[in-house]
Design a protein around this motif. Structure first.
Motif, PDB file in Angstrom:
ATOM      1  N   SER A  35       8.489   4.987  65.980  1.00 19.71           N
ATOM      2  CA  SER A  35       7.761   6.050  65.276  1.00 19.71           C
ATOM      3  C   SER A  35       8.241   7.435  65.693  1.00 19.71           C
ATOM      4  N   GLY A  36       8.703   8.204  64.735  1.00 21.74           N
ATOM      5  CA  GLY A  36       9.129   9.573  64.996  1.00 21.74           C
ATOM      6  C   GLY A  36      10.470   9.680  65.696  1.00 21.74           C
ATOM      7  N   GLY A  65       6.805   8.663  59.587  1.00 16.27           N
ATOM      8  CA  GLY A  65       7.686   8.657  60.759  1.00 16.27           C
ATOM      9  C   GLY A  65       8.673   7.502  60.737  1.00 16.27           C
ATOM     10  N   LEU A 263       3.907  11.206  66.645  1.00 16.65           N
ATOM     11  CA  LEU A 263       5.148  11.662  66.004  1.00 16.65           C
ATOM     12  C   LEU A 263       5.642  12.961  66.639  1.00 16.65           C
ATOM     13  N   GLU A 264       4.710  13.813  67.007  1.00 19.04           N
ATOM     14  CA  GLU A 264       5.068  15.105  67.595  1.00 19.04           C
ATOM     15  C   GLU A 264       5.804  14.905  68.939  1.00 19.04           C
ATOM     16  N   LYS A 267       9.291  13.796  68.320  1.00 24.40           N
ATOM     17  CA  LYS A 267      10.170  14.903  67.925  1.00 24.40           C
ATOM     18  C   LYS A 267      10.614  15.695  69.164  1.00 24.40           C
TER      19      LYS A 267
END
Ligand SMILES: O=P(O)(O)O[C@H]1O[C@H](CO)[C@@H](O)[C@H]1O
Length: 295
Positions: A35-36, A65, A263-264, A267
């Motif tokens: 994810s992400g 994501g 997700l943040e 990133k």
């Protein structure tokens, strides 16, 4: 006994042939982005990208994501395939379908599977943003017969009763640890046990306590089925979890985890993951018999 709910070797073959007809060189390494973590695919050169919807028999990604693309390309001189987006059982897919890409990769000639994921920490000493090399897993759904190997066994992939004691390749784990230390990430790298749960809800406090007492260091909703199928068909497996949150194990703790924050963190940390995966790919030497098979 084969029914419409089982996987078919011939379908995997058809998908593999479709892809082989369209790529320059068959991949030897497959990387699954958690994810992400799709930015991992940006490290490849000479790329050829397919949307999952184009590929025969492939499921489609339904989770934010996970962009749903298969990217072929070169990383550190090695031919790789990267899944930008994986499939989860909570999306409604049967486990054989969740893991169909792994069997397709096997037929493409992949020798090494690298799986990444976002996971919650159950371990006191892990912080958000840390990385955990997966030493072993607890496949919670698998223990209750929700296993990707359930159903008729096709010996062309592997044996009925595979051993999983050495699923996560020891050499790859120790090399990754060395690389992380060399890159100056000693403080954020760990090695531990990943526990797969079915999701899609995050854990209750009582569940988190239970998993921690079982011996899990991190928890997520993927990876174990992919690793099981890869080991079953004879691939070397490397697993890496990005710790995106601490899972609350006390009612006094505030647990504000949601998919957006997961997700943040992905990133923010994708550069560290990229660095580590790239160096690990660089370190892999294929054996003579692998090279002959690919010639
Ligand atoms: O395991 P990956 O695909 O990285 O995703 C993790 O992140 C999602 C929850 O935010 C769940 O799907 C969990 O499994």
């Amino acid at each position: 006994m084969q029914n419409k709910d089982d996987f078919r070797y011939e379908d995997c073959e058809e998908t593999a042939r479709w892809l082989l007809d369209r790529v320059q060189s068959p991949p030897v390494i497959a990387i699954i982005c958690g994810s992400g973590l799709g930015l991992l695919a940006d490290t490849l050169t000479d790329i050829k990208t397919f949307d999952y919807v184009q590929i025969p028999h492939f499921p489609t990604s339904t989770v934010a994501g996970h962009s749903g693309q298969l990217v072929f390309g070169i990383l550190q001189g090695k031919s790789c395939v990267v899944m930008k987006g994986r499939f989860h059982v909570y999306e409604g897919y049967p486990l054989w379908k969740v893991t169909l890409p792994i069997r397709v990769f096997k037929l493409l000639g992949v020798k090494v599977l690298m799986v990444t994921n976002a996971a919650g920490s159950l371990c006191e000493t892990y912080s958000t943003g840390d990385l955990m090399i997966i030493r072993d897993h607890i496949n919670m759904p698998g223990l209750a017969a929700l296993n990707p190997l359930r159903g008729p066994n096709d010996e062309r992939f592997g044996p009925r009763f595979p051993s999983l004691w050495d699923t996560y390749d020891k050499d790859l784990r120790s090399t990754a640890l060395e690389i992380a230390r060399r890159l100056g990430h000693t403080d954020l790298i760990h090695e531990g046990v990943y526990c797969m749960v079915g999701g899609p809800n995050f854990e209750s406090v009582a569940e988190a306590r239970f998993l921690q007492r079982l011996g899990a260091d991190a928890v997520g909703m993927s990876t174990a089925p992919e690793a099981v199928v890869a080991k079953h068909c004879g691939m070397r497996v490397f697993g890496l979890s990005l710790i995106t949150n601490r899972v609350a194990q006390a009612y006094e703790m505030v647990d504000s985890v949601d998919h957006t924050s997961v997700l943040e963190v992905g990133k923010q940390r994708s550069n560290v993951l990229q660095e580590l995966v790239t160096e690990l790919v660089k370190s892999i030497n294929f054996k003579e018999e692998d090279k002959q098979e690919l010639a």
